[in-house]
Design an enzyme around this catalytic site. Structure first.
Site, mmCIF file in Angstrom:
data_model
loop_
_atom_site.group_PDB
_atom_site.id
_atom_site.type_symbol
_atom_site.label_atom_id
_atom_site.label_comp_id
_atom_site.label_asym_id
_atom_site.label_seq_id
_atom_site.Cartn_x
_atom_site.Cartn_y
_atom_site.Cartn_z
ATOM 1 N N GLU A 6 -6.644 0.163 -0.966
ATOM 2 C CA GLU A 6 -6.105 1.442 -1.450
ATOM 3 C C GLU A 6 -5.218 1.206 -2.664
ATOM 4 O O GLU A 6 -4.399 0.287 -2.630
ATOM 5 C CB GLU A 6 -5.308 2.127 -0.329
ATOM 6 N N HIS A 26 -5.439 8.873 2.047
ATOM 7 C CA HIS A 26 -4.279 8.435 2.837
ATOM 8 C C HIS A 26 -3.167 9.484 2.807
ATOM 9 O O HIS A 26 -2.014 9.196 2.467
ATOM 10 C CB HIS A 26 -3.756 7.087 2.325
#
Length: 315
Positions: A263, A282
């Site tokens: 990420e 997220h």
């Protein structure tokens, strides 16, 4: 008392401010810091507040005045706890602040997959309802949650909240948990049973040496054909290539993910562009109320430490 915030951009926006921390002491705020910038930026800090900044031994050794690290998070795997323990640095996290938000997002993904609201809205915006000969058209299958079985991996606060919501939808609830649970309204089972019997499998367990890659090719093959998979926990719990295979071959009907192994997402992520895989960036934890609660607890953690009564110490 010098406070350095290393990655404010990961928490704050025009809805969430850092004013309450500024009131505690001299505060230096950085939107983000690269690994190369961190040692210089925290070298004079008494207190460091961070979210995902990597506080390695190499970084921390530059901060000779450092006494306290506060996290804008529950997880603390970005902190070298061996170093902080050896040097008397207190580390405090924020447990439990996002329980309701993550459970809500879990069901947002589930409902998006089974009710296909986004896809139907897209067809309406493209003019399909205007062209329809009937008052209702349903080329995309819709499914009810009632009577289906959800398998919850991990029965901490988030897993329990997911179970409460599932029962409100009249679902059957299976649970995998390392310790024995005392909740008679759900059924505690082993991993293979959960995979085999669940229409939806959702992860709510921590990432550790035992759980990494728990959802691999073998695990996906054990799931029901046509089942759905949800992950709002941690990306490395999942072998993304195995998930891609399970989705593309039609063994799984769909997946909903809020976390990935890397990420931000990279262009070569194996799940990028897979049609029956919903991905959000997220954000399950990031509701306005949730971040407000987080900021309040971060401030209380600092104040408790300064009073000599530290709370939420991670080790």
């Amino acid at each position: 008392m010098k406070i350095v915030i290393t990655d404010a951009q990961t928490v704050c926006d025009d809805k969430i401010s850092l004013d309450s921390i500024k009131e505690i002491g001299e505060t230096v705020i950085y939107p983000l810091c690269s690994a190369e910038e961190l040692p210089e930026r925290i070298k004079d800090a008494d207190i460091v507040i961070c979210n995902k900044s990597q506080m390695t031994a190499e970084v921390l050794k530059s901060a000779q005045n450092l006494k306290y690290i506060g996290l804008f998070a529950t997880g603390y795997n970005n902190i070298d706890l061996d170093y902080t323990n050896a040097h008397g640095i207190t580390v405090c996290n924020v447990p439990g602040y996002s329980t309701e938000a993550v459970a809500q997002h879990t069901f947002a993904l589930i409902l998006a997959l089974l009710n296909r609201v986004g896809e139907y809205n897209k067809t309406v915006l493209e003019g399909d309802w205007i062209k329809s000969q009937t008052f209702s058209y349903f080329p995309l299958p819709l499914l009810e949650l009632s009577g289906k079985t959800i398998g919850i991996v991990g029965y901490g606060s988030i897993g329990r909240q997911v179970a409460r919501i599932a029962k409100a939808f009249n679902m059957n609830v299976l649970v995998l948990n390392r310790s024995k649970i005392s909740d008679s309204s759900v059924f505690q089972v082993d991993f293979d049973t959960l995979l085999r019997e669940s229409d939806i499998v959702t992860l709510h367990c921590p990432l550790n040496a035992d759980s990494a890659d728990m959802m691999n090719g073998a695990a996906f093959r054990k799931m029901k054909k046509g089942a759905y998979f949800i992950n709002t926990a941690r990306g490395p719990l999942v072998d993304e290539f195995a998930l891609k295979t399970a989705l593309e071959c039609g063994h799984l009907a769909g997946a909903g993910l809020d976390v990935l192994r890397v990420e931000p997402m990279t262009e070569d992520c194996p799940l990028y562009g897979i049609e029956n895989c919903l991905i959000t960036p997220h954000i399950a934890w990031a509701g306005v109320e949730t971040r407000t609660r987080l900021m309040d607890i971060v401030c209380e953690n600092i104040k408790a430490y300064l009073r000599g009564e530290p709370q939420n110490v991670v080790r």
